[in-house]
Structure formats: C-alpha cells, structure tokens
Motif scaffolding. Structure first.
Motif, short mmCIF file in Angstrom:
data_model
loop_
_atom_site.label_atom_id
_atom_site.label_comp_id
_atom_site.label_asym_id
_atom_site.label_seq_id
_atom_site.Cartn_x
_atom_site.Cartn_y
_atom_site.Cartn_z
N UNK A 32 0.92 -1.37 -0.15
CA UNK A 32 0.10 -0.02 0.04
C UNK A 32 0.79 1.19 0.16
N UNK A 33 1.90 1.27 0.79
CA UNK A 33 2.86 2.54 0.76
C UNK A 33 3.54 2.70 -0.37
N UNK A 34 3.89 1.42 -1.26
CA UNK A 34 4.70 1.51 -2.21
C UNK A 34 3.71 2.38 -3.31
N UNK A 35 2.64 1.53 -3.27
CA UNK A 35 1.67 2.22 -4.39
C UNK A 35 1.25 3.73 -4.13
N UNK A 36 1.23 4.00 -3.05
CA UNK A 36 0.78 5.42 -2.57
C UNK A 36 2.26 6.38 -3.31
N UNK A 37 3.23 5.88 -2.81
CA UNK A 37 4.39 6.68 -3.25
C UNK A 37 4.60 6.68 -4.68
N UNK A 38 4.25 5.56 -5.34
CA UNK A 38 4.44 5.58 -6.84
C UNK A 38 3.26 6.60 -7.39
N UNK A 39 1.97 6.61 -6.89
CA UNK A 39 1.07 7.50 -7.31
C UNK A 39 1.69 8.95 -6.90
N UNK A 40 2.22 9.19 -5.92
CA UNK A 40 2.77 10.52 -5.56
C UNK A 40 3.66 11.06 -6.59
N UNK A 41 4.53 10.22 -7.04
CA UNK A 41 5.51 10.31 -8.12
C UNK A 41 4.88 10.70 -9.48
N UNK A 42 3.93 9.98 -9.66
CA UNK A 42 3.24 10.04 -10.96
C UNK A 42 2.25 11.37 -10.91
N UNK A 43 2.06 12.00 -9.78
CA UNK A 43 1.32 12.95 -9.54
C UNK A 43 -0.46 12.53 -9.66
N UNK A 44 -0.72 11.49 -9.42
CA UNK A 44 -1.85 10.88 -9.43
C UNK A 44 -2.60 10.87 -8.16
N UNK A 45 -2.00 10.81 -7.10
CA UNK A 45 -2.52 10.64 -5.83
C UNK A 45 -3.14 11.76 -5.19
N UNK A 46 -4.30 11.49 -4.41
CA UNK A 46 -5.00 12.83 -4.02
C UNK A 46 -4.38 13.41 -3.00
N UNK A 47 -4.79 14.57 -2.57
CA UNK A 47 -3.96 15.20 -1.29
C UNK A 47 -4.74 14.46 0.04
#
Length: 110
Positions: A32-47
C-alpha cells in the motif's frame, strides 16, 4: 411468559453476537505504501490519500512507521499544492529514494 422468554433469548443472542464480532481494523501494508508513493511520483495521488497516510500511525510495523515519519518531514519542508502537484521537485526526489529503499526492503505479510 413465553414472549418474555423469547425476548430474553433473542436479546442474549444479539448481545453474544456483538461480543464475538471484532471491530474492523485497517492495516496498511508495505505494498500500500509503495503504491501511494508511486502515485505521488506520478502526480496521481489525491491530497486526501497523502494526508490520511501521514495522519494515521502504523503501530504494528516499526519500519513502515519510520517511512511515514520520513514522509512527514518531507511534507513539512517540501509541500507545494499546485493542481495535481503535492510536493516540490526536491520532495519528489526524496520520495523516490524512499520508494527505492522500500522496494529493496522486501514485502511483509501480516
């Protein structure tokens, strides 16, 4: 008399049922943490996703809790919420390093 007995039995069954049920527990995994960090780096994670991760302590895994604390430090110094961007370039570079180390650490199952 029969109605009272039936009511007591039904209420006891409901009470025992609630006692046996456990409250739901959300446990974040390394994946879950890895996926969140990947989404953050892709700028697709929500605030909201980012803030929930930062706000909820991970009591059951010291390693992931340390990762969360590193991310809190990055948030404090490198936050820049502009459109889909949550962190500065320096913050994203720091997240990239954390993600690399996290992937090298290996996965944990609970």
């Amino acid at each position: 008399m029969g109605l009272i007995l039936l009511t007591v039995i039904v209420m006891a069954a409901i009470f025992i049922g609630f006692m046996l049920l456990k409250r739901p527990v959300y446990r974040i995994s390394q994946e879950n943490v890895e996926r969140l960090l990947e989404l953050m780096l892709a700028r697709k994670a929500s605030l909201n996703d980012w803030h929930v991760f930062l706000a909820v302590p991970i009591h059951y895994d010291e390693y992931l809790e340390n990762i969360r604390h590193l991310c809190l430090e990055i948030e404090e110094s490198e936050s820049c919420v502009i459109n889909t961007r949550i962190l500065t370039n320096k913050g994203e570079d720091a997240l990239r390093e954390i993600l690399t180390e996290l992937k090298q650490h290996g996965s944990k199952d609970f």
